[in-house]
Design a protein around this motif. Structure first.
Motif, PDB file in Angstrom:
ATOM      1  N   ALA A   1       7.190  -2.278   7.006  1.00  0.00           N
ATOM      2  CA  ALA A   1       6.009  -2.738   6.160  1.00  0.00           C
ATOM      3  C   ALA A   1       5.785  -0.619   5.375  1.00  0.00           C
ATOM      4  CB  ALA A   1       4.324  -3.114   6.240  1.00  0.00           C
ATOM      5  N   SER A   2       5.505  -0.197   5.782  1.00  0.00           N
ATOM      6  CA  SER A   2       4.886   1.611   5.417  1.00  0.00           C
ATOM      7  C   SER A   2       6.178   1.523   4.902  1.00  0.00           C
ATOM      8  CB  SER A   2       4.343   1.840   6.412  1.00  0.00           C
ATOM      9  OG  SER A   2       5.225   2.495   6.872  1.00  0.00           O
ATOM     10  N   LEU A   3       7.535   0.942   4.681  1.00  0.00           N
ATOM     11  CA  LEU A   3       8.360   1.747   3.670  1.00  0.00           C
ATOM     12  C   LEU A   3       8.658   0.383   2.961  1.00  0.00           C
ATOM     13  CD1 LEU A   3      10.035   3.207   6.881  1.00  0.00           C
ATOM     14  CD2 LEU A   3       9.096   3.988   5.224  1.00  0.00           C
ATOM     15  N   LYS A   4       7.988  -0.481   2.586  1.00  0.00           N
ATOM     16  CA  LYS A   4       7.993  -1.327   1.698  1.00  0.00           C
ATOM     17  C   LYS A   4       9.208  -1.843   1.804  1.00  0.00           C
ATOM     18  CE  LYS A   4       4.986   0.480  -0.189  1.00  0.00           C
ATOM     19  NZ  LYS A   4       4.918   1.268   0.874  1.00  0.00           N
TER      20      LYS A   4
ATOM     21  N   VAL B   1       6.548   0.233  10.771  1.00  0.00           N
ATOM     22  CA  VAL B   1       6.863   0.761   9.950  1.00  0.00           C
ATOM     23  C   VAL B   1       7.860  -0.038   8.880  1.00  0.00           C
ATOM     24  CG1 VAL B   1       8.930   2.229  10.360  1.00  0.00           C
ATOM     25  CG2 VAL B   1       7.338   2.235  12.219  1.00  0.00           C
TER      26      VAL B   1
ATOM     27  N   ARG C   1       0.550  -1.139   0.201  1.00  0.00           N
ATOM     28  CA  ARG C   1       0.185  -0.286   0.124  1.00  0.00           C
ATOM     29  C   ARG C   1       0.621   1.051  -0.245  1.00  0.00           C
ATOM     30  NH1 ARG C   1      -5.386  -1.387   3.707  1.00  0.00           N
ATOM     31  NH2 ARG C   1      -5.435  -3.135   3.174  1.00  0.00           N
ATOM     32  N   ASP C   2      -0.044   2.082  -0.386  1.00  0.00           N
ATOM     33  CA  ASP C   2       0.918   3.764  -0.660  1.00  0.00           C
ATOM     34  C   ASP C   2       0.866   4.487   0.647  1.00  0.00           C
ATOM     35  OD1 ASP C   2       2.067   6.128  -1.612  1.00  0.00           O
ATOM     36  OD2 ASP C   2       1.210   6.472  -2.265  1.00  0.00           O
ATOM     37  N   PHE C   3       1.793   4.461   2.031  1.00  0.00           N
ATOM     38  CA  PHE C   3       1.568   5.045   2.988  1.00  0.00           C
ATOM     39  C   PHE C   3       2.613   5.341   3.712  1.00  0.00           C
ATOM     40  CE2 PHE C   3       0.726   0.862   4.545  1.00  0.00           C
ATOM     41  CZ  PHE C   3       1.111   1.061   5.652  1.00  0.00           C
ATOM     42  N   GLY C   4       2.906   6.728   3.928  1.00  0.00           N
ATOM     43  CA  GLY C   4       3.549   6.639   5.331  1.00  0.00           C
ATOM     44  C   GLY C   4       2.700   6.661   6.833  1.00  0.00           C
ATOM     45  N   ILE C   5       3.609   6.187   7.727  1.00  0.00           N
ATOM     46  CA  ILE C   5       2.517   6.466   9.205  1.00  0.00           C
ATOM     47  C   ILE C   5       4.075   6.195  10.626  1.00  0.00           C
ATOM     48  CG2 ILE C   5       3.209   4.088   9.712  1.00  0.00           C
ATOM     49  CD1 ILE C   5       0.291   4.552  11.060  1.00  0.00           C
TER      50      ILE C   5
END
Lengths: 381, 544
Positions: B442-445, B440, A95-99
């Motif tokens: 995962a969100s940064l691939k 984190v 998915r395309d997001f930063g958290i």
């Protein structure tokens, strides 16, 4: 100073705004943990570039919804569409997001530069490009001098900025913020709140922030989604939510509110004790009981004449000094109590003090009625 | 991810569940492998000699537990609650027994109180061979285990409670009874359960000094190795599981009653100097430490004299294992190799497994089952695990039969034997790592394995080193499980020491035991050196 890439993003943003298809669409999403229903049939659209806050008490499902959008806790029912793509079944890595988390989740063994560059390494960028990007991000959050420090050596506010820079490193289309400010001191929190909003505007990134702090939500959000017990109670701009709460829960949760039981006399008229009050907007059927809501600051005291419409006689029971204003507890003739906020000026000019009789007005356009029983209102008496 | 979890499940099934199941099945079968229900158990309880060794085991375990608990509590109290001098020294000395195989105290006691012992007269005509020797050896062996638990229990104290008690003018005895004891009640119970189980199932001490006084652990060995009576061996093996089962039940009951003693607002207790008390506890601690050092020193001395007690001139000839008519240094290198393999492979499997159990997403039930499986080895005494391994891996129809008698089976068995403590160490370390790191990443691939290598492993490095040293030292010193599994080519040093003692060469056995102690100690030293290095190099972030 707007970098070219951001300018381009701005143009794309304008196009998508005009075409009116939402950047993020949440359709009938539900999520259960065992027997506990954490999200109940949630539907919501978020426009590109918008700053949306999920606001609600703890356990209302706001974090669950955020984690569902991130794919960290995948929902059971419903679809989530981001930028035209159904992402419901995708793992977070696709998915395309930063958290940014409440704990920041900064890698303690990596310094600031390595933390910020964590997602960049191993991608398509060259070493120099990565270096330049990290420098750009550190400049953006004002931490240029702290690059070689470890998270443990930074203050809470600085850690929060590092986490933000790390989340923005890959230029995600969607920025998710899970109570990012709640671990900070009140002063730092207010300051960072402003910076966060500015940064989001400048980057035109769509942002969703979870918070339980209504003041924070009112200050920062373009739109607020008020949630309670896994449901959305109301969606609206901060002013909307504050001025025109559509549910008693929202009225109670956001800001201060007086709840007073009344009887409906006829369409647009209610009886409070001996007094008859005009009410704008919808009201329940005649003869039905209702709850009247009015904010303390909407109660008028200056220039109220005896016998004037919507006026009531009251006596001041107690006055609480709150700095820039005073909150008075008033007892009406019928015995009901109301809180009213009076400016320091009014207090002085009218020399208000406990025990004093006075006439107050409840403006018809500031009164809202909710059908009885109102569970949220019950503890206000 | 799920694939890795399933692999771990398969590994634990093969190395733990199936062997234990085979043991259980064996106890319900006759010699021809037919199901006979509880006939073996009936035969066991009808045999007075067997029942006698059961009673013997309970007897020495109970006495040993009471003595160890009392000594360890006083010692732990001295370490944590007084300002006596030399606390660091006393703490280090108390942990020495962990470095030695459990047969070593047995050997030392022979020198001290045996027929030619220095202090034989102190026994007033009683024999050291038998319950007295077993209890003394077991106290030495179990002492550090009890101490670790009690020191932990006593370190956790709210200083404000003591200030409150003092301000209410409670006398010291009353404070001790109303604040100190209740505060470490849980630690006392779990320490007594742990040491009772340890003593109940220990093989090394009774093997060396038990004489004709039979206990369950030596019974199993005799039934299986001496008489090839596998069914009876299985029955006794299951009886050895009893204290662990009881402990588990007791622990459950205790935990339900246990409330958090330390709230977030608690202030740690700082012991204040009390000259008289400090001196009394110093003497107590010195006496206990003296006993521990005496036992170890005696084993060392015994291994260094020419011919006890007639010729006390010093020699290194007992360390010349090749001349002592045993297998030379071969077993030592076998031990080293096994310990190194156990440390390397075991740490990888256990830490990796704990990571999967703690940090993977989804598959909640599978992860819960894996965690439960990882807890089982704690309850299984080495001798029972070794027995299960023979039954399982030596079965002709087992496709894994080929590993029987090899180094592989020793390594796999030892990893399994010490799985639980390592697993818990890893889980504790992993729990301290922010749960959102994986989110984190995962969100940064960033793929999970990279975060594992770049963040999780470095952050947990101290725990990983702890686990590998724990595995190494235990692999060096263990006797009980591997005694059933070694072959001529894979004989280990600790087993060689037992055999050498059996053959009457106590001095050489002592020399072997001391070689193990020295190796373990050297590794511990190396560990703290490496740890300091590592901390300076990669753990710079821990400093503020």
């Amino acid at each position: 100073m707007v970098e070219p890439s951001f300018a381009l993003a701005q143009i794309e943003l304008d196009i998508s705004m005009t075409s009116k298809s939402p950047y993020l669409r949440i359709e009938r999403v539900s999520k259960a943990f065992g027997d506990f229903q954490a999200l109940k049939d949630i539907s919501l659209d978020v426009q590109a570039g918008e700053f949306v806050c999920f606001l609600g008490p703890s356990g209302c499902g706001k974090t669950t919804l955020l984690r569902a959008i991130a794919g960290l806790d995948i929902h059971n029912v419903g679809t989530i569409i981001q930028n035209g793509i159904d992402i419901s079944a995708l793992p977070p890595s696709q998915r395309d997001f930063g958290i940014v988390f409440q704990s920041y989740a900064l890698f303690p063994n990596l310094n600031v530069v390595d933390n910020v560059g964590y997602g960049l390494v191993g991608g398509k960028m060259s070493r120099t490009q990565i270096k330049a990007r990290i420098a750009e991000l550190l400049a953006m959050v004002g931490l240029v001098a702290q690059g070689s420090k470890y998270p443990g050596q930074l203050s809470g506010g600085q850690q929060q900025r590092v986490a933000l820079a790390r989340a923005l490193a890959m230029s995600p289309g969607l920025l998710l913020l899970d109570e990012p400010l709640s671990a900070l001191d009140a002063r730092v929190r207010q300051h960072l709140r402003g910076e966060l909003k500015q940064l989001q505007r400048r980057l035109a990134v769509t942002a969703i922030m979870v918070t339980h702090d209504q003041e924070e939500a009112l200050a920062i959000a373009d739109r607020i989604v008020v949630m309670n017990e896994g449901r959305i109670e109301q969606i609206g701009t901060p002013i909307d939510i504050y001025r025109h709460p559509t549910a008693a829960f929202v009225a109670d949760f956001v800001g201060q509110m007086n709840f007073v039981p009344v009887d409906c006399e006829s369409e647009g008229r209610v009886r409070l004790g001996e007094a008859i009050l005009d009410v704008n907007g919808e009201s329940p059927m005649a003869g039905a009981a209702a709850t009247l809501c009015i904010r303390p600051e909407d109660i008028q005291i200056r220039g109220v004449v005896v016998g004037q419409g919507n006026s009531v006689a009251a006596v001041i029971e107690r006055v609480e000094f709150l700095g820039s204003f005073c909150r008075a507890e008033l007892r009406l003739v019928c015995g009901r109590r109301l809180h009213a906020d009076f400016s320091i000026n009014a207090m002085r000019d009218l020399s208000l003090a406990p025990g004093q009789d006075l006439h107050i007005a409840l403006p018809a356009d500031r009164i809202r009625l909710f059908p009885v029983p109102v569970s949220a209102a019950s503890h206000h008496g | 991810m799920r694939c890795c979890l399933l692999l771990l499940g398969l590994y634990l099934t093969v190395t733990l569940v199936l062997p234990l199941y085979t043991l259980l099945a064996k106890s319900l079968q006759n010699k021809d492998g037919h199901f006979v229900g509880f006939a073996n158990f009936a035969r066991y309880f009808a045999d007075p000699a067997m029942l006698q060794s059961f009673a013997n085991t309970v007897h020495v375990s109970a006495i040993g537990t009471i003595i160890t608990l009392l000594l360890a509590f006083l010692y732990a109290y001295a370490l944590t609650r007084t300002c006596m001098a030399g606390r660091g020294f006393f703490r280090a000395v108390a942990l020495i027994p962990l470095l030695a195989p459990s047969l070593l105290p047995g050997l030392a006691l022979v020198y001290l109180f045996g027929n030619q012992g220095i202090f034989k007269s102190l026994l007033f005509g009683h024999e050291i061979y038998g319950p007295i020797g077993i209890v003394m050896g077991e106290v030495f062996f179990a002492f550090p285990h009890a101490l670790i638990i009690l020191v932990t229990a006593l370190s956790v104290a709210d200083g404000r409670l003591y200030e409150a008690a003092e301000s209410l003018r409670a006398r010291p005895a009353r404070i001790f009874l109303t604040v100190t004891l209740p505060g470490c009640r849980y630690g006392l119970v779990s320490a007594s359960l742990v040491i009772f189980t340890l003593i109940f199932t220990d093989f090394g001490v009774p093997k060396v000094i038990g004489g004709s006084y039979n206990v369950l652990a030596t019974d199993v060995y005799r039934q299986v190795i001496g008489q090839f009576n596998f069914q009876m061996g299985a029955v006794v093996g299951l009886l050895l599981l009893l204290p662990a089962v009881l402990s588990f039940a007791a622990d459950r009951i205790m935990q339900r009653k246990q409330v958090a003693l330390l709230s977030a607002r608690a202030v740690p207790l700082q012991p204040k100097p009390r000259p008289l008390t400090d001196r009394v506890f110093f003497c107590l601690a010195a006496a206990v430490a003296g006993f521990l050092l005496l036992v170890l020193g005696m084993a060392l001395f015994g291994s260094l004299v020419k011919l006890w007690p007639y010729n006390l001139s010093l020699t290194l000839k007992w360390y010349d294992f090749a001349r002592a008519g045993t297998d030379g240094w071969g077993p030592y290198f076998n031990s080293l190799r096994m310990a190194a393999l156990v440390a390397a492979i075991g740490t990888a499997i256990i830490f990796g497994g704990a990571y999967l159990v703690e940090k993977s997403r989804g598959a909640g039930r599978l992860r819960a089952i894996l965690h439960l499986l990882a807890m089982i080895p704690l309850a299984v005494p080495g001798i029972v695990l070794g027995l299960s391994y023979i039954f399982f891996f030596n079965a002709p129809d087992n496709p894994l039969n080929f590993i029987y008698g090899t180094m592989t089976v020793l390594v796999v068995n030892t990893i399994c034997h010490f799985y639980t403590v390592s697993h818990l160490t890893a889980i504790t370390a992993l729990k301290q790592v922010d749960a959102e790191f994986e989110s984190v990443a995962a969100s940064l691939k960033v793929p999970l394995y990279r975060t594992f290598w770049r963040v999780t492993v470095p952050v947990c490095l101290p725990a990983i080193l702890d686990i590998s040293v724990y595995l190494f030292v235990n692999a060096m010193t263990t006797v009980s499980a591997v005694v059933f599994l070694y072959s001529a080519e894979t004989k280990l040093m600790s087993i060689n020491a037992i055999n050498t003692d059996d053959a009457g060469n106590t001095a050489a056995a002592c020399a072997m035991g001391m070689t193990i102690v020295a190796t373990s100690a050297a590794l511990k030293g190396l560990h703290s050196l490496i740890l300091r290095r590592v901390e300076r190099r990669t753990q710079a972030w821990r400093k503020r």
